[in-house]
Design a protein around this motif. Structure first.
Motif, PDB file in Angstrom:
ATOM      1  N   UNK A 158     -10.421 -18.221  -4.073  1.00  0.00           N
ATOM      2  CA  UNK A 158      -9.271 -17.507  -4.263  1.00  0.00           C
ATOM      3  C   UNK A 158      -9.402 -16.532  -5.376  1.00  0.00           C
ATOM      4  N   UNK A 159      -8.414 -15.651  -5.360  1.00  0.00           N
ATOM      5  CA  UNK A 159      -8.299 -14.619  -6.591  1.00  0.00           C
ATOM      6  C   UNK A 159      -6.956 -14.172  -6.792  1.00  0.00           C
ATOM      7  N   UNK A 160      -6.704 -13.613  -7.989  1.00  0.00           N
ATOM      8  CA  UNK A 160      -4.976 -13.567  -8.226  1.00  0.00           C
ATOM      9  C   UNK A 160      -4.893 -11.827  -8.002  1.00  0.00           C
ATOM     10  N   UNK A 161      -3.478 -11.558  -7.984  1.00  0.00           N
ATOM     11  CA  UNK A 161      -3.353 -10.146  -7.942  1.00  0.00           C
ATOM     12  C   UNK A 161      -3.626  -9.107  -9.004  1.00  0.00           C
ATOM     13  N   UNK A 162      -3.810  -9.796 -10.029  1.00  0.00           N
ATOM     14  CA  UNK A 162      -4.003  -8.736 -11.509  1.00  0.00           C
ATOM     15  C   UNK A 162      -5.401  -8.617 -11.331  1.00  0.00           C
ATOM     16  N   UNK A 163      -6.338  -9.197 -10.791  1.00  0.00           N
ATOM     17  CA  UNK A 163      -7.677  -9.050 -10.640  1.00  0.00           C
ATOM     18  C   UNK A 163      -7.874  -8.053  -9.245  1.00  0.00           C
ATOM     19  N   UNK A 164      -7.369  -8.482  -8.159  1.00  0.00           N
ATOM     20  CA  UNK A 164      -7.715  -7.921  -7.083  1.00  0.00           C
ATOM     21  C   UNK A 164      -7.199  -6.451  -7.216  1.00  0.00           C
ATOM     22  N   UNK A 165      -5.985  -6.101  -7.688  1.00  0.00           N
ATOM     23  CA  UNK A 165      -5.411  -4.825  -7.886  1.00  0.00           C
ATOM     24  C   UNK A 165      -6.366  -3.678  -8.678  1.00  0.00           C
ATOM     25  N   UNK A 166      -7.401  -4.522  -9.353  1.00  0.00           N
ATOM     26  CA  UNK A 166      -8.250  -3.455 -10.457  1.00  0.00           C
ATOM     27  C   UNK A 166      -9.542  -3.438  -9.730  1.00  0.00           C
ATOM     28  N   UNK A 167      -9.786  -3.442  -8.441  1.00  0.00           N
ATOM     29  CA  UNK A 167     -10.940  -3.539  -7.882  1.00  0.00           C
ATOM     30  C   UNK A 167     -11.260  -2.205  -7.090  1.00  0.00           C
ATOM     31  N   UNK A 168      -9.939  -1.206  -6.867  1.00  0.00           N
ATOM     32  CA  UNK A 168     -10.091  -0.121  -6.010  1.00  0.00           C
ATOM     33  C   UNK A 168     -10.274  -0.464  -4.683  1.00  0.00           C
ATOM     34  N   UNK A 169      -9.885  -1.480  -4.276  1.00  0.00           N
ATOM     35  CA  UNK A 169      -9.996  -2.182  -2.648  1.00  0.00           C
ATOM     36  C   UNK A 169      -8.748  -2.726  -2.449  1.00  0.00           C
ATOM     37  N   UNK A 170      -7.647  -2.570  -3.257  1.00  0.00           N
ATOM     38  CA  UNK A 170      -6.492  -3.192  -2.846  1.00  0.00           C
ATOM     39  C   UNK A 170      -5.261  -2.217  -3.462  1.00  0.00           C
ATOM     40  N   UNK A 171      -4.159  -2.420  -3.281  1.00  0.00           N
ATOM     41  CA  UNK A 171      -2.778  -1.784  -3.683  1.00  0.00           C
ATOM     42  C   UNK A 171      -2.304  -2.247  -4.693  1.00  0.00           C
ATOM     43  N   UNK A 172      -1.474  -1.492  -5.266  1.00  0.00           N
ATOM     44  CA  UNK A 172      -1.180  -1.989  -6.618  1.00  0.00           C
ATOM     45  C   UNK A 172      -0.717  -3.417  -6.921  1.00  0.00           C
ATOM     46  N   UNK A 173      -0.212  -3.841  -5.516  1.00  0.00           N
ATOM     47  CA  UNK A 173       0.377  -5.282  -5.764  1.00  0.00           C
ATOM     48  C   UNK A 173      -0.811  -6.310  -5.731  1.00  0.00           C
ATOM     49  N   UNK A 174      -2.086  -5.867  -5.072  1.00  0.00           N
ATOM     50  CA  UNK A 174      -3.228  -6.998  -5.178  1.00  0.00           C
ATOM     51  C   UNK A 174      -3.537  -7.184  -3.788  1.00  0.00           C
ATOM     52  N   UNK A 175      -2.762  -6.770  -2.820  1.00  0.00           N
ATOM     53  CA  UNK A 175      -3.071  -6.911  -1.339  1.00  0.00           C
ATOM     54  C   UNK A 175      -4.241  -6.151  -0.976  1.00  0.00           C
ATOM     55  N   UNK A 176      -5.080  -6.654  -0.343  1.00  0.00           N
ATOM     56  CA  UNK A 176      -6.818  -6.027  -0.107  1.00  0.00           C
ATOM     57  C   UNK A 176      -6.253  -4.934   0.993  1.00  0.00           C
ATOM     58  N   UNK A 177      -6.784  -3.934   0.958  1.00  0.00           N
ATOM     59  CA  UNK A 177      -6.662  -2.764   1.884  1.00  0.00           C
ATOM     60  C   UNK A 177      -7.468  -2.932   3.025  1.00  0.00           C
ATOM     61  N   UNK A 178      -7.312  -3.175   3.964  1.00  0.00           N
ATOM     62  CA  UNK A 178      -8.238  -3.547   5.119  1.00  0.00           C
ATOM     63  C   UNK A 178      -8.558  -2.321   5.728  1.00  0.00           C
ATOM     64  N   UNK A 179      -7.826  -1.437   5.884  1.00  0.00           N
ATOM     65  CA  UNK A 179      -8.353  -0.064   6.370  1.00  0.00           C
ATOM     66  C   UNK A 179      -9.536   0.575   5.589  1.00  0.00           C
ATOM     67  N   UNK A 180      -9.389   0.483   4.395  1.00  0.00           N
ATOM     68  CA  UNK A 180     -10.193   0.891   3.294  1.00  0.00           C
ATOM     69  C   UNK A 180     -11.534   0.234   3.457  1.00  0.00           C
ATOM     70  N   UNK A 181     -11.348  -1.009   3.567  1.00  0.00           N
ATOM     71  CA  UNK A 181     -12.600  -1.840   3.522  1.00  0.00           C
ATOM     72  C   UNK A 181     -13.438  -1.430   4.947  1.00  0.00           C
ATOM     73  N   UNK A 182     -12.709  -1.170   5.935  1.00  0.00           N
ATOM     74  CA  UNK A 182     -13.497  -1.159   7.158  1.00  0.00           C
ATOM     75  C   UNK A 182     -14.104   0.180   7.065  1.00  0.00           C
TER      76      UNK A 182
END
Length: 474
Positions: A158-182
């Motif tokens: 698992x990961x947490x929103x504070x780390x996920x939102x700083x990957x440039x692959x998620x929105x500011x809330x931390x949710x993964x941006x599926x369209x960008x990943x694709x």
């Protein structure tokens, strides 16, 4: 009952054990070096982290380790560990100072919800997809550093929103941006599901417990990025509370109850609790000062003495941008050096200019925060690079703020340990303000007209030399 915090930093791993009232009982750290196999690369074998953790834990008395009831994690942000299904890294971890993905930032055209740097997981993974098909094929997970370490200890993926939102692959809330990943060709199932930073995220395996001298089966909290953990450990709990951290890089963050508006050069990320924070991120603090100290062949005590014993040299300016810069310039290609050197310039004057240049770079970041509408008359101060009284006074003068040193030398590790305490139900979010460590006013701004003039010169000089750099906007 006590709680262990693990702070997996860029240059060292720190451990802190706190008691059931949030007081630090013991702490230790183990340093390690970043590998640079090619210019612009910044990597490390994750097994170095594991060995550092085992060594650090062995330094604690058996009784202290036996009392630990939960473990929380703080981790360096932005980088990425590609691992197989068992957690074995398929290549060295890539870290935030890495600039190899600089030519690939076109996948993140402006405007973005947060600034994108080449050392973030998104650009680094795009580089892997283009250059290392064997790593792509072997990988099962793309993990943030602290999430890899927790998995190694027996935790769940698992990961947490504070780390996920700083990957440039998620929105500011931390949710993964599926369209960008694709669009980037990155498998969605590489990326861990989200959990709260203070959620229970598995338990310590028997193998890891034996290696660390802890009890098997104790709870592992998800954890958070090192900056939000430092904020938590330093006592930031209310809207408007502000913190300056100085380590390899530097961060100035201001806590916010609601999601801040986007602002040029600033980040808006999730905190370790249910808050947000706006942040100025400056890459060149300890890394720049350490480089200068080495170039000038100084021991640290002598560097401080010579830098602050005499007045600054007129006309001498140091731009500290040795690894590019984020706030406020957003230019990974920015570079540094001295301007205004003369034959008679002393080592001490060059060292003093380096301290001032780093302070000025922090001021430029704070100015961006102020321009976004935040009032910042005072900052809590944390980080191993901010303990010398002369350096603190220079920071107060350059930033034009009061500085209040937090009585917590290991703020990120303490914050991580607090997350462990919440994960097992010992505390809840409403207890955090009462757990804030004491803070002592250590410096206040003076009317330094000459320093203000040197800061204006610093800003002017950067603007003049920036066209020399290979700016991504050029």
């Amino acid at each position: 009952m006590s709680f262990l915090g693990i702070d997996l930093g860029t240059g060292s791993l720190k451990l802190a054990i706190i008691d059931d009232e949030g007081r630090e009982q013991c702490a230790t750290s183990v340093a390690y070096a970043i590998d640079t196999p090619r210019p612009g690369w910044a990597e490390i074998d994750p097994q170095v982290w594991w060995r550092a953790l085992c060594e650090a834990a062995s330094r604690f008395p058996d009784a202290q380790r036996g009392a630990v009831r939960a473990v929380g994690f703080s981790g360096q942000m932005h980088g990425v560990v590609l691992s197989d299904a068992q957690g074995k890294a398929v290549r060295p971890a890539m870290l935030w100072p890495d600039t190899r993905a600089l030519p690939l930032l076109d996948a993140w055209p402006a405007p973005q919800p947060n600034p994108v740097a080449p050392g973030m997981a998104g650009p680094l993974l795009r580089w892997v997809a283009q250059h290392e098909p064997q790593s792509m094929h072997a990988a099962r997970w793309a993990l943030q550093p602290k999430d890899w370490l927790r998995f190694r200890l027996g935790g769940t993926i698992e990961t947490d929103p504070s780390d996920a939102c700083a990957t440039a692959l998620a929105d500011p809330s931390g949710a993964w941006d599926n369209a960008l990943l694709e669009r980037l060709g990155l498998p969605r199932d590489w990326f861990a599901p989200l959990a709260a930073s203070y959620a229970a995220c598995g338990t310590l395996s028997a193998e890891a417990a034996n290696a660390l001298g802890l009890r098997a089966g104790i709870v592992l909290a998800t954890g958070a990025g090192d900056t939000p953990c430092a904020a938590l450990g330093s006592g930031l709990a209310n809207d408007g509370d502000a913190l300056l951290t100085t380590g390899t890089g530097g961060q100035i963050l201001v806590l916010a109850t609601d999601e801040p508006d986007a602002a040029p050069g600033l980040h808006r990320y999730r905190a370790a609790t249910d808050h947000w924070y706006r942040m100025a991120a400056m890459q060149n603090v300890g890394v720049a000062l350490e480089a200068v100290r080495g170039w000038l062949s100084y021991e640290w005590n002598d560097a401080y003495r010579d830098a602050f014993e005499f007045e600054a040299a007129p006309g001498l300016t140091f731009l500290p941008y040795l690894t590019g810069e984020r706030t406020p310039w957003l230019n990974p290609a920015a570079r540094g050096g001295w301007l205004g050197l003369a034959l008679g310039t002393s080592r001490g004057a060059m060292m003093r200019a380096a301290f001032e240049g780093v302070a000025f770079s922090l001021r430029a970041g704070l100015d961006a925060i102020r321009q976004s509408g935040a009032r910042v008359p005072a900052l809590r101060l944390a980080g191993g690079g901010s303990v010398d009284a002369r350096w603190r006074q220079l920071l107060a003068d350059a930033l034009q703020v009061e500085l209040h040193a937090v009585d917590c030398p290991n703020a990120a590790a303490r914050g991580a340990a607090m997350l462990g305490g919440i994960a097992v139900g010992h505390w809840n979010a409403g207890d955090l303000a009462a757990l804030a460590p004491a803070a002592t006013r250590v410096a206040g701004p003076r009317d330094e007209t000459e320093l203000a003039a040197r800061y204006a010169r610093f800003i002017d000089l950067y603007g003049r030399v920036e066209p020399w750099f290979a700016s991504p906007s050029a």
